[in-house]
Design a protein around this motif. Structure first.
Motif, PDB file in Angstrom:
ATOM      1  N   SER A 270       0.947  -1.180  -0.013  1.00  0.00           N
ATOM      2  CA  SER A 270      -0.060   0.084  -0.047  1.00  0.00           C
ATOM      3  C   SER A 270       0.865   1.060  -0.018  1.00  0.00           C
ATOM      4  O   SER A 270       1.888   1.229   0.801  1.00  0.00           O
ATOM      5  CB  SER A 270      -0.970   0.143   1.218  1.00  0.00           C
ATOM      6  OG  SER A 270      -1.673   1.301   1.123  1.00  0.00           O
TER       7      SER A 270
ATOM      8  N   ALA B  72       0.202   4.225   0.930  1.00  0.00           N
ATOM      9  CA  ALA B  72      -0.125   5.125   1.968  1.00  0.00           C
ATOM     10  C   ALA B  72      -1.290   4.499   3.122  1.00  0.00           C
ATOM     11  O   ALA B  72      -1.712   3.512   2.598  1.00  0.00           O
ATOM     12  CB  ALA B  72      -0.743   6.513   1.553  1.00  0.00           C
ATOM     13  N   ASP B  73      -1.355   4.986   4.108  1.00  0.00           N
ATOM     14  CA  ASP B  73      -2.503   4.792   5.057  1.00  0.00           C
ATOM     15  C   ASP B  73      -3.876   4.831   4.317  1.00  0.00           C
ATOM     16  O   ASP B  73      -4.011   5.706   3.473  1.00  0.00           O
ATOM     17  CB  ASP B  73      -2.561   5.535   6.074  1.00  0.00           C
ATOM     18  CG  ASP B  73      -1.258   5.487   7.034  1.00  0.00           C
ATOM     19  OD1 ASP B  73      -0.570   4.466   6.753  1.00  0.00           O
ATOM     20  OD2 ASP B  73      -1.337   6.068   8.172  1.00  0.00           O
ATOM     21  N   GLY B  74      -5.007   3.986   4.510  1.00  0.00           N
ATOM     22  CA  GLY B  74      -6.039   4.026   4.018  1.00  0.00           C
ATOM     23  C   GLY B  74      -6.860   3.013   4.427  1.00  0.00           C
ATOM     24  O   GLY B  74      -6.732   2.154   5.448  1.00  0.00           O
TER      25      GLY B  74
ATOM     26  N   HIS C 293      -7.286   6.681   0.319  1.00  0.00           N
ATOM     27  CA  HIS C 293      -6.330   7.642   1.221  1.00  0.00           C
ATOM     28  C   HIS C 293      -6.935   8.746   1.584  1.00  0.00           C
ATOM     29  O   HIS C 293      -7.841   9.291   0.951  1.00  0.00           O
ATOM     30  CB  HIS C 293      -5.021   7.627   0.544  1.00  0.00           C
ATOM     31  CG  HIS C 293      -4.423   6.461  -0.231  1.00  0.00           C
ATOM     32  ND1 HIS C 293      -3.878   5.435   0.641  1.00  0.00           N
ATOM     33  CD2 HIS C 293      -4.524   5.918  -1.161  1.00  0.00           C
ATOM     34  CE1 HIS C 293      -3.484   4.518  -0.116  1.00  0.00           C
ATOM     35  NE2 HIS C 293      -3.794   4.793  -1.423  1.00  0.00           N
TER      36      HIS C 293
ATOM     37  N   GLN D 202      -8.765  -1.884   7.184  1.00  0.00           N
ATOM     38  CA  GLN D 202      -7.698  -0.688   7.375  1.00  0.00           C
ATOM     39  C   GLN D 202      -6.391  -1.079   6.893  1.00  0.00           C
ATOM     40  O   GLN D 202      -5.910  -2.187   7.095  1.00  0.00           O
ATOM     41  CB  GLN D 202      -7.696  -0.303   8.834  1.00  0.00           C
ATOM     42  CG  GLN D 202      -9.080   0.212   9.446  1.00  0.00           C
ATOM     43  CD  GLN D 202      -9.430   1.597   8.879  1.00  0.00           C
ATOM     44  OE1 GLN D 202      -8.391   2.357   8.521  1.00  0.00           O
ATOM     45  NE2 GLN D 202     -10.610   2.004   8.733  1.00  0.00           N
ATOM     46  N   ILE D 203      -5.695  -0.234   6.438  1.00  0.00           N
ATOM     47  CA  ILE D 203      -4.521  -0.317   5.758  1.00  0.00           C
ATOM     48  C   ILE D 203      -3.324   0.731   6.153  1.00  0.00           C
ATOM     49  O   ILE D 203      -3.857   1.711   6.115  1.00  0.00           O
ATOM     50  CB  ILE D 203      -4.478  -0.405   4.303  1.00  0.00           C
ATOM     51  CG1 ILE D 203      -5.474  -1.796   3.659  1.00  0.00           C
ATOM     52  CG2 ILE D 203      -3.382  -0.672   3.568  1.00  0.00           C
ATOM     53  CD1 ILE D 203      -5.086  -3.032   4.052  1.00  0.00           C
ATOM     54  N   LYS D 204      -2.528   0.177   6.349  1.00  0.00           N
ATOM     55  CA  LYS D 204      -1.267   1.181   6.877  1.00  0.00           C
ATOM     56  C   LYS D 204      -0.171   1.166   5.738  1.00  0.00           C
ATOM     57  O   LYS D 204      -0.097   0.373   4.846  1.00  0.00           O
ATOM     58  CB  LYS D 204      -0.484   0.630   8.100  1.00  0.00           C
ATOM     59  CG  LYS D 204      -1.167   0.776   9.340  1.00  0.00           C
ATOM     60  CD  LYS D 204      -1.683   2.197   9.627  1.00  0.00           C
ATOM     61  CE  LYS D 204      -2.091   2.362  10.898  1.00  0.00           C
ATOM     62  NZ  LYS D 204      -2.364   3.686  11.305  1.00  0.00           N
ATOM     63  N   LYS D 205       0.368   2.522   5.700  1.00  0.00           N
ATOM     64  CA  LYS D 205       1.513   2.622   4.611  1.00  0.00           C
ATOM     65  C   LYS D 205       2.470   1.601   4.734  1.00  0.00           C
ATOM     66  O   LYS D 205       3.057   1.365   5.643  1.00  0.00           O
ATOM     67  CB  LYS D 205       2.156   4.166   4.731  1.00  0.00           C
ATOM     68  CG  LYS D 205       3.095   4.265   3.561  1.00  0.00           C
ATOM     69  CD  LYS D 205       3.557   5.760   3.877  1.00  0.00           C
ATOM     70  CE  LYS D 205       4.504   6.205   2.764  1.00  0.00           C
ATOM     71  NZ  LYS D 205       5.002   7.801   2.938  1.00  0.00           N
TER      72      LYS D 205
ATOM     73  N   ASN E 199       2.048  -1.798   4.417  1.00  0.00           N
ATOM     74  CA  ASN E 199       1.409  -3.035   4.570  1.00  0.00           C
ATOM     75  C   ASN E 199       1.622  -3.725   2.993  1.00  0.00           C
ATOM     76  O   ASN E 199       1.277  -3.380   1.974  1.00  0.00           O
ATOM     77  CB  ASN E 199       0.151  -2.899   4.868  1.00  0.00           C
ATOM     78  CG  ASN E 199      -0.149  -2.682   6.265  1.00  0.00           C
ATOM     79  OD1 ASN E 199      -1.132  -2.396   6.670  1.00  0.00           O
ATOM     80  ND2 ASN E 199       1.026  -2.895   7.112  1.00  0.00           N
TER      81      ASN E 199
END
Length: 576
Positions: A74, A76-78, A98, A142-145, A147
């Motif tokens: 990923s 970025a976060d999102g 994002h 949820q996703i972190k930058k 990941n």
């Protein structure tokens, strides 16, 4: 301290101009350090943003992976906002929203990380379907930058292992040029120019005495491009231009699309466009931006510097008189074309031309009927009716129609214009069959007869004495019948009886005429997840220990249906 009225007005003037400039700068510049790369290796590309494709602009960049199974991160976060699984198109794809207003897209994936893979499989078994298109809520995944979200693949319509990567504006869903976001991709190679095409655009215009498109080869020397052999160019009347040009990048031979094109005539800017973003709704207007006939007949995709009245692309920042220039008798002209890529590598072509002296009206081709692009058009003849909604064409169409007798089909062959002319919107086509074989109207279909005599399925239903369908192509149309079911060929050797130690069951499935509509695999009368690789005509089931008991005899049933409703049924027993 008191300010005079003059000082107040002056301050307001500078303040308003400052605000206006700041807003423009923010809108024009994409964030440069917000996103990380979607892969952990040096990126080289096999395709880039807005590259010319059949019927559409390429909406992202194609990152070369050479093999499948590379980690995809990923940027970025999102949160995962959408997952789409399809046999064609993007194949296995994931979308991440994002917080800064952008959405990243990763396509042609092989598989996903364990959490997402578990979610996908649960949904597939819930819906009893391999293919789906699901929008997710913000709190679901949820996703972190950084990941790992998936692993690269070759699914869908991919022609080889790579990662298709996009950045979109979340609100408008417009794809944006990823090369404008500061990703580290080495590119010191300027675009290349191969051919110049010049078009006389009415009956009294000419290019070197001809009233048809003329091609001029281009060569490179003295740090610039020139017309090969330095030919004399005599132009008169309403003229348009087009360039065959591609961009290339370092460390790859892949043909890519240009970023910007400018055309100056006698140092005055006539045409300018950039590929920063576009709308999916408008992408098919590429058939007006290119020379559609040249793409169909010669597989050449070129950039025109002029546009048709119904070309609704928003990429054009400058188009004097729609890019059409009026050349006068005996006057001298200097024509400059400037092509650049997203890294501002530039190539230039200069052409010197002179206005021709002789003016004459050239004979024009005959046609059946003139169709106005702004209005609805209806054409009827014996056995056929055609309804074109407004905006079906990019400009007024000199429509041609003819009929050919052929006893191999259930109607005459109707030649509607020809395949070299683009149609933008779906139009309605109705054809009356001569006979209905054994009252099997449900097996009839409309087909397009290609130049090599192969048939392309165009659908159709029998209603009120005619076969009716909608199509976006011109060509030769007739009515055929499809009573042949799809073919199912096992790639797995069931003669061994025991499939112990094997990872999957595999089949080749195909349908020669209407094509595959659906497939269903059952083991012990329960639905199981068969995946379909459309381009390779491959249908396969990967053994799942959670759903299959090893050492026991199992009953397999596979049902494949074509678009007309013909079915094939495969049954076999095996031990795993």
């Amino acid at each position: 301290m008191k300010l005079s009225t003059t000082n107040i007005i002056t301050c307001l003037f500078f303040l308003l101009n400052s605000v206006s400039f700041t807003t423009f700068s923010q809108d024009a510049k994409f964030p440069q350090n917000y996103f990380r790369a979607p892969v952990d290796f040096t990126m080289t590309l096999s395709g880039n943003f807005a590259e010319l494709r059949n019927n559409h602009f390429h909406s992202g960049i194609d990152i070369r992976t050479f093999t499948t199974g590379k980690k995809v991160y990923s940027i970025a976060d999102g949160f995962v906002s959408r997952i789409k699984i399809a046999a064609g198109g993007y194949g296995k794809a994931i979308y991440i929203n994002h917080p800064n207003g952008y959405t990243s897209v990763y396509a042609h994936l092989d598989h996903f990380n364990p959490e997402i893979e578990k979610f996908i499989k649960a949904h597939q078994y819930k819906k009893n379907s391999f293919e789906f298109d699901l929008e997710l809520k913000k709190d679901q995944i949820q996703i972190k930058k950084g990941n790992i979200i998936a692993y690269s693949g070759n699914t869908g319509s991919s022609a080889g292992p790579h990662l298709h990567f996009e950045i979109r504006d979340t609100k408008s869903e417009h794809p944006l040029n990823p090369l404008l976001f500061g990703f580290r991709i080495k590119d010191t190679t300027p675009p290349k120019i191969f051919n110049l095409y010049i078009y006389p655009l009415d009956s009294i215009s000419s290019v070197n005495g001809h009233n048809t498109r003329q091609q001029f080869s281009v060569t490179y020397y003295n740090n610039a491009y020139h017309l090969k052999g330095d030919p004399k160019v005599r132009l008169l009347g309403q003229i348009g231009f087009a360039l065959e040009t591609n961009d290339y990048m370092d460390n790859t031979w892949g043909k890519c699309g240009i970023f910007e094109l400018k055309m100056n005539i006698n140092d005055s800017l006539q045409t300018n466009y950039k590929f920063k973003e576009f709308s999916f709704d408008k992408s098919r207007f590429i058939n007006s931006h290119m020379d559609y006939a040249l793409n169909i007949t010669k597989k050449k995709r070129i950039h025109k510097t002029f546009k048709d009245p119904n070309n609704q692309l928003s990429i054009y920042s400058k188009m004097n008189n729609n890019g059409v220039y009026s050349f006068k008798s005996e006057k001298s002209y200097k024509i400059d074309f400037i092509i650049s890529d997203a890294k501002n590598n530039i190539s230039k072509l200069r052409v010197y031309a002179k206005g021709a002296t002789s003016i004459k009206a050239f004979p024009q081709e005959k046609f059946t009927k003139l169709l106005n692009w702004e209005t609805e058009n209806i054409y009827e003849n014996s056995g056929i009716q055609i309804k074109f909604p407004k905006n079906s064409f990019y400009t007024d169409l000199k429509f041609n129609y003819s009929v050919k007798k052929d006893s191999n089909f259930y109607s005459d062959i109707y030649s509607i214009q020809n395949e070299n002319v683009p149609v933008h919107t779906y139009y309605t086509l109705s054809i009356k069959p001569r006979t209905i074989p054994n009252h099997k109207s449900e097996k009839l279909l409309i087909v397009r007869v290609n130049k090599d005599k192969s048939l392309s399925y165009e659908g159709g239903i029998y209603f009120d004495g005619s076969m009716k369908t909608k199509t976006r192509y011109f060509g030769d149309f007739t009515i055929a019948i499809d009573t042949v079911p799809p073919t199912i060929k096992a790639r797995t050797n069931f003669a061994l009886n025991s499939l112990k130690g094997q990872k999957s069951i595999r089949f080749s499935i195909d349908d020669e005429l209407s094509g595959i509509k659906s497939y269903k695999g059952l083991i012990d009368e329960k639905w199981v997840l068969f995946e379909y690789d459309e381009k390779n005509k491959l249908l396969f089931y990967t053994f799942d220990k959670k759903r299959l008991i090893s050492g026991r005899k199992h009953k397999l049933q596979l049902i494949v249906t074509d678009k007309i409703g013909n079915k094939s049924n495969f049954k076999e027993e095996f031990i795993w």
